[in-house]
Design a protein around this motif. Structure first.
Motif, PDB file in Angstrom:
ATOM      1  N   THR A   4       0.837  -1.188   0.000  1.00 37.99           N
ATOM      2  CA  THR A   4       0.000   0.000   0.000  1.00 37.99           C
ATOM      3  C   THR A   4       0.879   1.247   0.000  1.00 37.99           C
ATOM      4  OG1 THR A   4      -1.744  -1.148   1.194  1.00 37.99           O
ATOM      5  CG2 THR A   4      -1.801   1.260   1.232  1.00 37.99           C
ATOM      6  N   VAL A   5       0.530   2.225  -0.829  1.00 35.31           N
ATOM      7  CA  VAL A   5       1.296   3.462  -0.953  1.00 35.31           C
ATOM      8  C   VAL A   5       0.376   4.640  -0.667  1.00 35.31           C
ATOM      9  CG1 VAL A   5       2.684   4.934  -2.472  1.00 35.31           C
ATOM     10  CG2 VAL A   5       2.833   2.435  -2.663  1.00 35.31           C
ATOM     11  N   ARG A 118       4.995   1.583  13.697  1.00 33.09           N
ATOM     12  CA  ARG A 118       6.432   1.474  13.918  1.00 33.09           C
ATOM     13  C   ARG A 118       7.131   1.897  12.628  1.00 33.09           C
ATOM     14  NH1 ARG A 118      10.106  -3.235  13.868  1.00 33.09           N
ATOM     15  NH2 ARG A 118       8.307  -4.565  13.542  1.00 33.09           N
ATOM     16  N   ILE A 119       8.112   2.807  12.758  1.00 39.44           N
ATOM     17  CA  ILE A 119       8.832   3.304  11.587  1.00 39.44           C
ATOM     18  C   ILE A 119       9.957   2.327  11.254  1.00 39.44           C
ATOM     19  CG2 ILE A 119      10.121   5.239  10.611  1.00 39.44           C
ATOM     20  CD1 ILE A 119       8.777   7.031  12.733  1.00 39.44           C
ATOM     21  N   LEU A 120       9.969   1.848  10.020  1.00 38.95           N
ATOM     22  CA  LEU A 120      10.972   0.858   9.602  1.00 38.95           C
ATOM     23  C   LEU A 120      12.137   1.498   8.864  1.00 38.95           C
ATOM     24  CD1 LEU A 120       8.632  -2.021   8.356  1.00 38.95           C
ATOM     25  CD2 LEU A 120       9.634  -1.705  10.626  1.00 38.95           C
ATOM     26  N   GLN A 126       5.264   0.169   9.649  1.00 37.94           N
ATOM     27  CA  GLN A 126       4.479  -1.046   9.888  1.00 37.94           C
ATOM     28  C   GLN A 126       3.333  -0.694  10.830  1.00 37.94           C
ATOM     29  OE1 GLN A 126       6.436  -4.915  10.634  1.00 37.94           O
ATOM     30  NE2 GLN A 126       5.214  -5.013  12.517  1.00 37.94           N
ATOM     31  N   ILE A 127       2.141  -1.084  10.446  1.00 38.35           N
ATOM     32  CA  ILE A 127       0.963  -0.863  11.272  1.00 38.35           C
ATOM     33  C   ILE A 127       0.570  -2.181  11.916  1.00 38.35           C
ATOM     34  CG2 ILE A 127      -1.459  -0.149  11.318  1.00 38.35           C
ATOM     35  CD1 ILE A 127      -0.907   1.533   8.837  1.00 38.35           C
ATOM     36  N   ASP A 128       0.475  -2.174  13.226  1.00 36.09           N
ATOM     37  CA  ASP A 128       0.022  -3.338  13.976  1.00 36.09           C
ATOM     38  C   ASP A 128      -1.363  -3.050  14.539  1.00 36.09           C
ATOM     39  OD1 ASP A 128       2.467  -4.818  13.653  1.00 36.09           O
ATOM     40  OD2 ASP A 128       3.365  -3.512  15.180  1.00 36.09           O
ATOM     41  N   LYS A 135       2.728  -3.460   6.110  1.00 38.10           N
ATOM     42  CA  LYS A 135       3.701  -2.433   5.765  1.00 38.10           C
ATOM     43  C   LYS A 135       3.072  -1.433   4.798  1.00 38.10           C
ATOM     44  CE  LYS A 135       7.867  -5.203   6.482  1.00 38.10           C
ATOM     45  NZ  LYS A 135       9.100  -5.759   5.847  1.00 38.10           N
ATOM     46  N   ILE A 136       3.359  -0.153   5.037  1.00 38.14           N
ATOM     47  CA  ILE A 136       2.828   0.928   4.215  1.00 38.14           C
ATOM     48  C   ILE A 136       3.994   1.769   3.713  1.00 38.14           C
ATOM     49  CG2 ILE A 136       1.315   2.956   4.130  1.00 38.14           C
ATOM     50  CD1 ILE A 136      -0.290   0.511   4.689  1.00 38.14           C
TER      51      ILE A 136
END
Length: 460
Positions: A4-5, A118-120, A126-128, A135-136
């Motif tokens: 997803t973007v 969480r910033i990767l 990453q959205i939990d 992952k976005i």
């Protein structure tokens, strides 16, 4: 399924996030807001300014009825029903949540998702959530995760309430405590102490330092403190040692002037500040932050030009209206290709302490002048028609000007309508108004705002 973007991902959905989200969406960009609550609007509506002021206005009306009853020799008004006050607060919150949901539904291009981010890497998060992890990819990132109640490591802190417990929807406290001990003399603690004192609780406030409202102008604080409700006892230079549960009561033990003292109450409020919520991944990414928040300048950009931090999470001006302005600054700079085209003013933001009575300030005051000469215009509410109508004669308007040009540099109000008047002074300040400009404006009578012009005219 591909990744997803989105054009903009907002960590949070409160005042530091949704103004930028709507501005970007209206410009045709795809926006995703992610918030642990899953609703639009942050802590201001959930446990902060809106619900606390709903309680405040009920306390203010109670205080006014008591004062007029005494003045006119009438029977004492009934004891307020705190459960009904809480019900009113809850209804206001529900109404505003519904309003925000309608606004969100009406705007194409924005999605809101409940979850934790969480910033990767600089462009991937990453959205939990309850459904798992996703992952976005985001072209731009706005960190607007706000702040949370800070609970100090005091033994027995678990026996206390926080502002979260008092003001969240369907809160824990629904009956007025006969006695309340407040630990912390900042604006949250002092405001709440004044509400409950006005409603009839016996309130003891414990301040660690020598001044309540630490960091605010001592002259303004000295004017405000004697005007607070009579049911408040304020102790300064206090070091709280522990809180003990004794059945339905709470016992607070503290040190003052080398002596151990204690007090009992039906409830204890811990109000020693808030801490920024730093998203996971910031440290690994090298996004600089400290205990105050993520470090940003007036453009709101971090070390990465496309990653912004707005609102309480940067700690610069932890107020809702400042967060809204910062959110828009971030959006404007994103739309400008991550070039600083707009800047947040961290210094001239109206600030109100919504005690009973209130105090408010903006810009330069004597404590901030650092030896710089200020010309002072003053107006006492004792001579104000509205103050006389309301039987609230205490307090003043004080304006600070540059002596050479008479340009307005700042001001404070202690007393009636402080929260409304400071915005008018702030508008004049932002437009570069002088004492002459304020003096010749015919503000309406009989309203307290006419005191602004009178304060300016006191110079001539």
């Amino acid at each position: 399924m591909g990744e997803t973007v989105v054009d903009l991902l907002c960590i949070g959905a409160g005042g530091a996030a949704y103004p930028a989200a709507f501005r970007m969406a209206r410009a045709g960009h795809k926006v995703l807001m992610v918030d642990p609550k899953g609703v639009m609007s942050g802590n201001c509506l959930y446990e902060g300014c809106v619900p606390s002021k709903a309680v405040r206005e009920m306390a203010s009306m109670t205080d006014a009825m008591r004062r007029f009853s005494t003045q006119l020799g009438l029977a004492a008004p009934p004891v307020p029903d705190y459960a009904a006050i809480v019900q009113h607060k809850d209804q206001v919150q529900a109404r505003r949540y519904a309003q925000h949901a309608q606004e969100l539904a009406a705007q194409p291009g924005i999605a809101l998702r409940k979850g934790v981010v969480r910033i990767l890497d600089p462009h991937t998060v990453q959205i939990d959530d309850d459904r798992g992890s996703e992952k976005i990819h985001c072209h731009h990132l706005l960190i607007a995760s706000g702040s949370d109640v800070f609970v100090p490591p005091i033994p027995g802190a678990e026996h206390c309430l926080t502002s979260h417990d008092l003001y969240k929807p369907n809160p824990a406290l629904r009956a007025l405590p006969k006695r309340l001990i407040v630990v912390g003399g900042g604006y949250i603690g002092l405001e709440t102490a004044s509400f409950f004192a006005a409603l009839g609780s016996q309130v003891t406030l414990l301040q660690k330092g020598e001044q309540i409202l630490n960091g605010m102008d001592p002259g303004m604080v000295a004017l405000l403190q004697p005007l607070l409700p009579a049911g408040m006892r304020i102790l300064t230079d206090v070091d709280v040692q522990r809180i003990e549960a004794q059945g339905a009561l709470r016992r607070v033990v503290w040190q003052r002037a080398g002596q151990e003292e204690s007090g009992e109450a039906e409830a204890v409020l811990l109000a020693v500040g808030r801490a920024p919520v730093i998203p996971e991944g910031c440290e690994v990414m090298g996004i600089e932050f400290d205990r105050h928040g993520i470090r940003v300048g007036p453009s709101l950009q971090t070390r990465y030009p496309h990653i912004y931090a707005a609102g309480d999470v940067n700690g610069r001006v932890p107020l809702f209206h400042a967060a809204v302005r910062q959110s828009l600054v971030a959006a404007h700079n994103i739309l400008g290709g991550n070039q600083p085209l707009d800047y947040a003013d961290f210094h001239n933001v109206p600030t109100t302490i919504f005690t009973l009575p209130a105090a408010a300030y903006i810009g330069m005051t004597p404590a901030k002048a650092e030896g710089r000469e200020l010309l002072v215009g003053r107006y006492d509410f004792a001579e104000d028609s509205r103050a006389q109508i309301l039987e609230r004669l205490e307090g003043e308007i004080r304006l600070f000007f540059e002596p050479s040009s008479l340009r307005l540099l700042g001001g404070w109000i202690v007393g009636i309508d402080a929260g409304a008047l400071i915005g008018q002074i702030g508008t004049a300040l932002s437009l570069g108004a002088t004492a002459y400009d304020l003096a010749r404006f015919a503000d309406q009578h009989p309203m307290s705002a006419e005191g602004i012009g009178k304060a300016a005219r006191s110079l001539f």
